[in-house]
Motif scaffolding. Structure first.
Motif, PDB file in Angstrom:
ATOM      1  N   ASP A  98      37.335  11.790  25.808  1.00 26.23           N
ATOM      2  CA  ASP A  98      38.601  12.616  26.727  1.00 26.23           C
ATOM      3  C   ASP A  98      40.218  11.913  26.217  1.00 26.23           C
ATOM      4  OD1 ASP A  98      38.933   8.664  29.019  1.00 26.23           O
ATOM      5  OD2 ASP A  98      39.313  10.136  26.415  1.00 26.23           O
ATOM      6  N   ARG A  99      41.391  12.338  26.435  1.00 25.37           N
ATOM      7  CA  ARG A  99      42.581  12.449  25.672  1.00 25.37           C
ATOM      8  C   ARG A  99      42.815  11.294  24.867  1.00 25.37           C
ATOM      9  NH1 ARG A  99      43.791  14.393  31.586  1.00 25.37           N
ATOM     10  NH2 ARG A  99      44.104  16.453  31.487  1.00 25.37           N
ATOM     11  N   PHE A 100      42.617  10.327  25.583  1.00 24.13           N
ATOM     12  CA  PHE A 100      42.415   9.053  25.802  1.00 24.13           C
ATOM     13  C   PHE A 100      41.655   9.200  24.073  1.00 24.13           C
ATOM     14  CE2 PHE A 100      39.873   4.498  24.981  1.00 24.13           C
ATOM     15  CZ  PHE A 100      40.906   4.057  24.670  1.00 24.13           C
ATOM     16  N   CYS A 101      40.779   8.606  24.547  1.00 26.01           N
ATOM     17  CA  CYS A 101      39.788   8.668  23.073  1.00 26.01           C
ATOM     18  C   CYS A 101      40.152   9.670  21.497  1.00 26.01           C
ATOM     19  CB  CYS A 101      38.225   9.383  23.762  1.00 26.01           C
ATOM     20  SG  CYS A 101      37.099   8.296  24.489  1.00 26.01           S
ATOM     21  N   GLN A 102      40.653  11.101  22.206  1.00 30.02           N
ATOM     22  CA  GLN A 102      41.223  12.123  20.916  1.00 30.02           C
ATOM     23  C   GLN A 102      42.366  11.324  20.095  1.00 30.02           C
ATOM     24  OE1 GLN A 102      43.906  15.339  21.961  1.00 30.02           O
ATOM     25  NE2 GLN A 102      42.417  16.606  21.242  1.00 30.02           N
ATOM     26  N   GLN A 103      43.173  10.396  21.198  1.00 30.04           N
ATOM     27  CA  GLN A 103      44.668   9.841  20.493  1.00 30.04           C
ATOM     28  C   GLN A 103      44.166   8.546  19.741  1.00 30.04           C
ATOM     29  OE1 GLN A 103      47.355   8.117  23.356  1.00 30.04           O
ATOM     30  NE2 GLN A 103      47.503   6.714  22.076  1.00 30.04           N
ATOM     31  N   ILE A 104      43.240   7.886  20.332  1.00 26.72           N
ATOM     32  CA  ILE A 104      42.802   7.148  19.772  1.00 26.72           C
ATOM     33  C   ILE A 104      41.818   7.138  18.317  1.00 26.72           C
ATOM     34  CG2 ILE A 104      42.012   4.522  19.664  1.00 26.72           C
ATOM     35  CD1 ILE A 104      43.901   5.084  21.156  1.00 26.72           C
ATOM     36  N   THR A 105      41.312   8.526  18.439  1.00 25.91           N
ATOM     37  CA  THR A 105      40.625   8.287  16.947  1.00 25.91           C
ATOM     38  C   THR A 105      41.374   9.016  15.852  1.00 25.91           C
ATOM     39  OG1 THR A 105      38.129   9.239  18.900  1.00 25.91           O
ATOM     40  CG2 THR A 105      38.506   9.735  16.449  1.00 25.91           C
ATOM     41  N   GLU A 106      42.242   9.681  16.338  1.00 27.26           N
ATOM     42  CA  GLU A 106      43.371  10.373  15.533  1.00 27.26           C
ATOM     43  C   GLU A 106      43.621   8.930  14.954  1.00 27.26           C
ATOM     44  OE1 GLU A 106      45.742  12.926  17.648  1.00 27.26           O
ATOM     45  OE2 GLU A 106      44.409  14.978  17.624  1.00 27.26           O
ATOM     46  N   GLU A 107      43.819   8.069  14.722  1.00 30.74           N
ATOM     47  CA  GLU A 107      44.446   7.016  14.541  1.00 30.74           C
ATOM     48  C   GLU A 107      43.661   6.210  14.229  1.00 30.74           C
ATOM     49  OE1 GLU A 107      46.029   4.944  18.077  1.00 30.74           O
ATOM     50  OE2 GLU A 107      47.514   6.157  18.492  1.00 30.74           O
ATOM     51  N   GLY A 108      42.492   6.582  13.111  1.00 30.51           N
ATOM     52  CA  GLY A 108      41.401   5.667  12.694  1.00 30.51           C
ATOM     53  C   GLY A 108      40.818   4.620  14.112  1.00 30.51           C
ATOM     54  N   ARG A 109      41.099   4.247  15.312  1.00 33.00           N
ATOM     55  CA  ARG A 109      40.557   3.941  15.835  1.00 33.00           C
ATOM     56  C   ARG A 109      38.884   3.817  16.760  1.00 33.00           C
ATOM     57  NH1 ARG A 109      45.655   0.488  17.988  1.00 33.00           N
ATOM     58  NH2 ARG A 109      46.171   1.751  17.946  1.00 33.00           N
ATOM     59  N   LYS A 110      38.179   2.921  17.107  1.00 32.73           N
ATOM     60  CA  LYS A 110      37.286   3.666  17.804  1.00 32.73           C
ATOM     61  C   LYS A 110      37.587   3.215  19.353  1.00 32.73           C
ATOM     62  CE  LYS A 110      32.278   2.090  17.751  1.00 32.73           C
ATOM     63  NZ  LYS A 110      31.322   1.407  17.826  1.00 32.73           N
ATOM     64  N   PRO A 111      37.509   4.305  19.818  1.00 40.49           N
ATOM     65  CA  PRO A 111      38.030   3.790  21.285  1.00 40.49           C
ATOM     66  C   PRO A 111      37.144   3.651  22.201  1.00 40.49           C
ATOM     67  CG  PRO A 111      37.247   6.154  20.505  1.00 40.49           C
ATOM     68  CD  PRO A 111      37.563   5.433  19.365  1.00 40.49           C
ATOM     69  N   SER A 112      36.887   3.142  23.145  1.00 41.15           N
ATOM     70  CA  SER A 112      35.527   3.244  23.935  1.00 41.15           C
ATOM     71  C   SER A 112      35.642   3.206  25.372  1.00 41.15           C
ATOM     72  CB  SER A 112      34.189   1.922  23.907  1.00 41.15           C
ATOM     73  OG  SER A 112      34.607   0.892  23.951  1.00 41.15           O
ATOM     74  N   GLN A 113      34.784   3.753  26.047  1.00 40.27           N
ATOM     75  CA  GLN A 113      35.433   2.877  28.097  1.00 40.27           C
ATOM     76  C   GLN A 113      34.093   2.676  28.977  1.00 40.27           C
ATOM     77  OE1 GLN A 113      37.619   6.508  29.590  1.00 40.27           O
ATOM     78  NE2 GLN A 113      36.042   7.779  28.853  1.00 40.27           N
ATOM     79  N   THR A 114      34.323   1.653  29.908  1.00 45.80           N
ATOM     80  CA  THR A 114      33.159   1.940  30.813  1.00 45.80           C
ATOM     81  C   THR A 114      34.393   2.346  32.149  1.00 45.80           C
ATOM     82  OG1 THR A 114      33.988  -0.535  31.579  1.00 45.80           O
ATOM     83  CG2 THR A 114      32.193  -0.811  29.810  1.00 45.80           C
ATOM     84  N   ILE A 115      33.506   3.024  32.990  1.00 48.06           N
ATOM     85  CA  ILE A 115      33.243   4.057  33.895  1.00 48.06           C
ATOM     86  C   ILE A 115      32.341   3.273  35.329  1.00 48.06           C
ATOM     87  CG2 ILE A 115      33.351   6.208  34.916  1.00 48.06           C
ATOM     88  CD1 ILE A 115      34.138   7.644  32.780  1.00 48.06           C
ATOM     89  N   ASP A 116      33.020   3.207  36.560  1.00 42.46           N
ATOM     90  CA  ASP A 116      32.451   2.242  37.369  1.00 42.46           C
ATOM     91  C   ASP A 116      32.986   2.596  38.345  1.00 42.46           C
ATOM     92  OD1 ASP A 116      30.386   0.586  38.903  1.00 42.46           O
ATOM     93  OD2 ASP A 116      33.072   0.233  39.774  1.00 42.46           O
ATOM     94  N   VAL A 117      32.253   3.918  39.309  1.00 39.56           N
ATOM     95  CA  VAL A 117      32.592   4.556  40.574  1.00 39.56           C
ATOM     96  C   VAL A 117      32.092   4.068  42.272  1.00 39.56           C
ATOM     97  CG1 VAL A 117      32.614   6.957  42.203  1.00 39.56           C
ATOM     98  CG2 VAL A 117      32.572   6.673  39.657  1.00 39.56           C
TER      99      VAL A 117
END
Length: 258
Positions: A98-117
């Motif tokens: 997602d947008r967040f992952c793209q941004q953080i990956t471009e900064e050289g850091r590892k993104p992740s997230q948890t999703i609950d519905v």
């Protein structure tokens, strides 16, 4: 040491001020361990409890974290650029990001997230923005986003149940094309959005979800999306710890001067 003793502040506040200066000047860098209580006791010629009280001030300010039994460490700060206008950006080329992952990956850091519905009874703030009665059942997509395994912000989106009950928005998985596009595909394209940003201390739930240290304020960004007839179809609440984010707005001027 003479200046330390001459300052008309309680000894623990003088110790806190001296350590704070070392941190802000970079003498003590992010991730570096503070001198031990014994070392600080000997350095300043005070009781150990006085040293502990001084360190507690820095912990309450969010400058220092305790890592027992290793000691106290300067808090590591890796600010995330948060762009409120980013919701209008194109989706990443890779559908799994997602947008967040793209941004953080471009900064050289590892993104992740948890999703609950889940289905929840709308609290007053959400009910007001979705124009429903408090307690009305709505769908909540709750996400905590991480950088290098550390929680950095909350992104909770809320939808009227009858609009999304049979859609992929109900699934606790990333929606590759984005929930805004999913809403549009359901027949509810958003025409405009209202942004509201508040700054305050976090709630106990937000402290728990983000693992916040004492004394850390947050920015709370509400985004309410409307379709063309003025009906609200989405309310997203972003919670941003103040010591981990830089909020950046980008604006384009229409030339109105001569």
């Amino acid at each position: 040491m003479d200046n330390f003793r001459a300052t008309p502040l309680p000894a623990y506040q003088r110790i806190a001020a001296a350590l704070r200066d070392r941190i802000t000047s970079g003498e003590l860098a992010g991730g570096e361990r503070l001198p031990t209580e014994q070392e600080l006791t000997e350095e300043w010629g005070v009781a150990r409890q006085t040293v502990r009280n001084g360190i507690a001030v820095l912990v309450s300010e969010g400058l220092v974290v305790a890592r027992r039994p290793l000691g106290h460490f300067v808090r590591q700060r890796e600010n995330m650029l948060y762009r409120p206008q980013g919701e209008s950006r194109d989706q990443p080329a890779s559908p799994e990001m997602d947008r967040f992952c793209q941004q953080i990956t471009e900064e050289g850091r590892k993104p992740s997230q948890t999703i609950d519905v889940s289905l929840i009874h709308a609290p007053p703030d959400i009910a007001q923005r979705l124009q429903v009665d408090p307690g009305t059942v709505v769908v909540a997509r709750r996400r905590v986003r991480y950088i290098n395994g550390e929680p950095v912000n909350i992104n909770d989106s809320h939808f009227p149940f009858h609009l999304v009950k049979d859609s992929e928005i109900m699934s606790p998985a990333d929606v590759a094309r984005g929930t805004n596009q999913a809403l549009a595909d359901l027949g509810y394209p958003q025409d405009r959005a209202i942004d509201e940003i508040f700054t305050r201390m976090p709630t106990p739930e937000q402290i728990r979800r983000l693992g916040l240290g004492p004394g850390t304020p947050v920015a709370v960004h509400y985004v309410t999306g409307y379709i063309a007839d003025g009906t609200p179809v989405r309310c997203t609440v972003n919670v941003l710890p103040s010591d981990q984010h830089v909020i950046v707005f980008e604006r384009k001027f229409e030339r109105t001067w001569s």
